[in-house]
Design a protein around this motif. Structure first.
Motif, mmCIF file in Angstrom:
data_model
loop_
_atom_site.group_PDB
_atom_site.id
_atom_site.type_symbol
_atom_site.label_atom_id
_atom_site.label_comp_id
_atom_site.label_asym_id
_atom_site.label_seq_id
_atom_site.Cartn_x
_atom_site.Cartn_y
_atom_site.Cartn_z
ATOM 1 N N ILE A 49 0.836 -1.202 0.000
ATOM 2 C CA ILE A 49 0.000 0.000 0.000
ATOM 3 C C ILE A 49 0.871 1.252 0.000
ATOM 4 O O ILE A 49 0.622 2.210 -0.747
ATOM 5 N N LEU A 50 1.918 1.264 0.835
ATOM 6 C CA LEU A 50 2.807 2.429 0.872
ATOM 7 C C LEU A 50 3.573 2.580 -0.436
ATOM 8 O O LEU A 50 3.773 3.704 -0.924
ATOM 9 N N ALA A 51 3.994 1.459 -1.025
ATOM 10 C CA ALA A 51 4.740 1.530 -2.285
ATOM 11 C C ALA A 51 3.870 2.023 -3.429
ATOM 12 O O ALA A 51 4.390 2.576 -4.410
ATOM 13 N N SER A 52 2.547 1.841 -3.324
ATOM 14 C CA SER A 52 1.667 2.305 -4.401
ATOM 15 C C SER A 52 1.615 3.832 -4.481
ATOM 16 O O SER A 52 1.128 4.376 -5.474
ATOM 17 N N ALA A 72 -0.136 11.493 -2.711
ATOM 18 C CA ALA A 72 -0.924 11.824 -3.901
ATOM 19 C C ALA A 72 -1.130 10.566 -4.736
ATOM 20 O O ALA A 72 -0.183 9.817 -4.988
ATOM 21 N N PRO A 73 -2.352 10.308 -5.206
ATOM 22 C CA PRO A 73 -2.646 9.064 -5.944
ATOM 23 C C PRO A 73 -2.187 9.125 -7.398
ATOM 24 O O PRO A 73 -2.957 8.796 -8.304
ATOM 25 N N THR A 74 -0.942 9.496 -7.626
ATOM 26 C CA THR A 74 -0.444 9.613 -8.994
ATOM 27 C C THR A 74 -0.389 8.255 -9.680
ATOM 28 O O THR A 74 -0.785 8.115 -10.847
ATOM 29 N N TYR A 76 -2.160 5.646 -9.102
ATOM 30 C CA TYR A 76 -3.510 5.136 -9.360
ATOM 31 C C TYR A 76 -4.104 5.767 -10.623
ATOM 32 O O TYR A 76 -4.729 5.071 -11.427
ATOM 33 N N THR A 77 -3.913 7.056 -10.783
ATOM 34 C CA THR A 77 -4.456 7.717 -11.986
ATOM 35 C C THR A 77 -3.730 7.252 -13.239
ATOM 36 O O THR A 77 -4.363 7.024 -14.286
ATOM 37 N N GLU A 78 -2.409 7.075 -13.164
ATOM 38 C CA GLU A 78 -1.672 6.594 -14.327
ATOM 39 C C GLU A 78 -2.042 5.155 -14.661
ATOM 40 O O GLU A 78 -2.157 4.803 -15.843
ATOM 41 N N ALA A 79 -2.224 4.323 -13.645
ATOM 42 C CA ALA A 79 -2.624 2.936 -13.897
ATOM 43 C C ALA A 79 -4.009 2.865 -14.537
ATOM 44 O O ALA A 79 -4.247 2.050 -15.443
ATOM 45 N N ALA A 80 -4.925 3.743 -14.092
ATOM 46 C CA ALA A 80 -6.266 3.768 -14.685
ATOM 47 C C ALA A 80 -6.233 4.256 -16.127
ATOM 48 O O ALA A 80 -7.097 3.862 -16.938
ATOM 49 N N GLU A 81 -5.247 5.082 -16.485
ATOM 50 C CA GLU A 81 -5.125 5.550 -17.863
ATOM 51 C C GLU A 81 -4.562 4.476 -18.785
ATOM 52 O O GLU A 81 -4.927 4.402 -19.957
ATOM 53 N N GLY A 258 7.894 0.806 -13.465
ATOM 54 C CA GLY A 258 6.455 0.613 -13.285
ATOM 55 C C GLY A 258 6.072 -0.090 -12.011
ATOM 56 O O GLY A 258 4.913 -0.508 -11.859
ATOM 57 N N TYR A 259 7.001 -0.268 -11.057
ATOM 58 C CA TYR A 259 6.680 -0.961 -9.817
ATOM 59 C C TYR A 259 5.556 -0.257 -9.064
ATOM 60 O O TYR A 259 4.654 -0.893 -8.522
ATOM 61 N N GLY A 260 5.608 1.054 -9.009
ATOM 62 C CA GLY A 260 4.573 1.794 -8.296
ATOM 63 C C GLY A 260 3.208 1.622 -8.918
ATOM 64 O O GLY A 260 2.197 1.482 -8.220
ATOM 65 N N LEU A 261 3.164 1.606 -10.265
ATOM 66 C CA LEU A 261 1.887 1.404 -10.955
ATOM 67 C C LEU A 261 1.345 0.006 -10.694
ATOM 68 O O LEU A 261 0.136 -0.169 -10.487
ATOM 69 N N VAL A 262 2.226 -0.989 -10.725
ATOM 70 C CA VAL A 262 1.780 -2.365 -10.462
ATOM 71 C C VAL A 262 1.279 -2.500 -9.032
ATOM 72 O O VAL A 262 0.277 -3.181 -8.771
#
Length: 295
Positions: A49-52, A72-74, A76-81, A258-262
């Motif tokens: 959760i922290l790494a996300s 900031a949910p950066t 999460y927004t990039e993964a949704a895109e 892309g670790y954060g996005l995953v």
């Protein structure tokens, strides 16, 4: 006589529930294993959760920090895109609801028939149900793929759902629960003219609600987290479920950037099933122990 009487309370305090020996034994054999087991389960989830919320520079560093610089949910927004998580979420909910619902219904009906319906070969059928628990699901992957694709089920909802409708564990658990039900109640209902359907819906199911809820929870978690079969049978991104969508997200990113996005995508996958598990967890212990007395 007085010395013996004085030593008795002292000995009782030494061997009492609050004595040092009992407290040490309780902490060493009870609390320490519980804390260690909790940390083993919770720490990876907490780190995920922290790494996300961390960027590549925070994840790929020689001096890692526990907390992210910003929440900031950066990611999460990039993964949704990059991946249509809305569509994938809908697919997972649909597959899980239909698949788990039918699986629980079949388990209830099969267990009822194995306990309360007289027909030849009942023990053989139950032995075959138990045998399915010993067969890894990967063994049936190729035959199921050949059958479903031959029927035109590739990239379809029913193609994802159909091979997993049977549950040997659910049938076994509910059968053991139904065996513990008082026979006098069902016999009285049969004398009054109640059909099998009325006995099932008005007597058996209400009494066995914890066990059925346990089977439902296990089925929901299994269907939601199923990865291998949807990965094999689905190639259209619009038909993928959330676990398969994580592979799509990982393939869209190159290297460790892309670790954060995953991690963000993984959080989106596990949060719904954690909510369901929390809602049903009070049924688990009672549901798993109800059928443990009588065989």
């Amino acid at each position: 006589m007085t010395a013996v009487a004085e030593r008795a309370p002292v000995q009782a305090r030494r061997n009492g529930p609050l004595s040092r020996q009992n407290l040490v034994a309780t902490i060493a054999t009870g609390y320490v294993p519980i804390v260690l087991a909790t940390l083993v389960v919770v720490l990876p989830l907490l780190w995920m959760i922290l790494a996300s919320f961390k960027g590549p520079g925070e994840l790929l560093t020689q001096t890692p920090s526990v907390l992210p610089e910003s929440f900031a949910p950066t990611n999460y927004t990039e993964a949704a895109e990059k991946v249509p998580f809305g569509r994938l979420f809908f697919n997972s909910v649909l597959v899980t609801a239909i698949g788990a619902g039918i699986k629980v219904a079949l388990a209830v009906l099969t267990a009822y028939a194995l306990v309360f319906v007289r027909f030849p070969g009942k023990k053989i059928i139950f032995a075959l149900v138990l045998a399915t628990l010993m067969v890894p699901p990967q063994v049936s992957l190729l035959p199921n793929y050949v059958l479903i694709t031959g029927l035109g089920g590739a990239d379809t909802y029913w193609g994802i759902i159909l091979p997993g409708l049977a549950t040997g564990f659910g049938t076994f658990l509910l059968r053991q629960q139904f065996l513990t039900l008082p026979a006098s109640i069902l016999e009285a209902a049969e004398i009054d003219g109640a059909s099998h359907w009325k006995r099932l819906t008005r007597i058996v199911v209400p009494i066995s609600t914890p066990a059925i809820a346990t089977v439902a929870l296990v089925s929901i978690v299994f269907e939601w987290n199923e990865y291998l079969w949807p990965l094999v049978i689905v190639s259209d991104p619009n038909m993928m479920t959330l676990p398969v969508g994580l592979t799509l997200l990982q393939n869209s990113e190159s290297g460790a950037d892309g670790y954060g996005l995953v991690m963000a995508g993984t959080v989106l996958v596990i949060v719904p099933v954690l909510v369901v598990f929390t809602a049903f967890q009070r049924y688990i212990v009672s549901g798993l122990t109800q059928g443990a007395v009588k065989d």
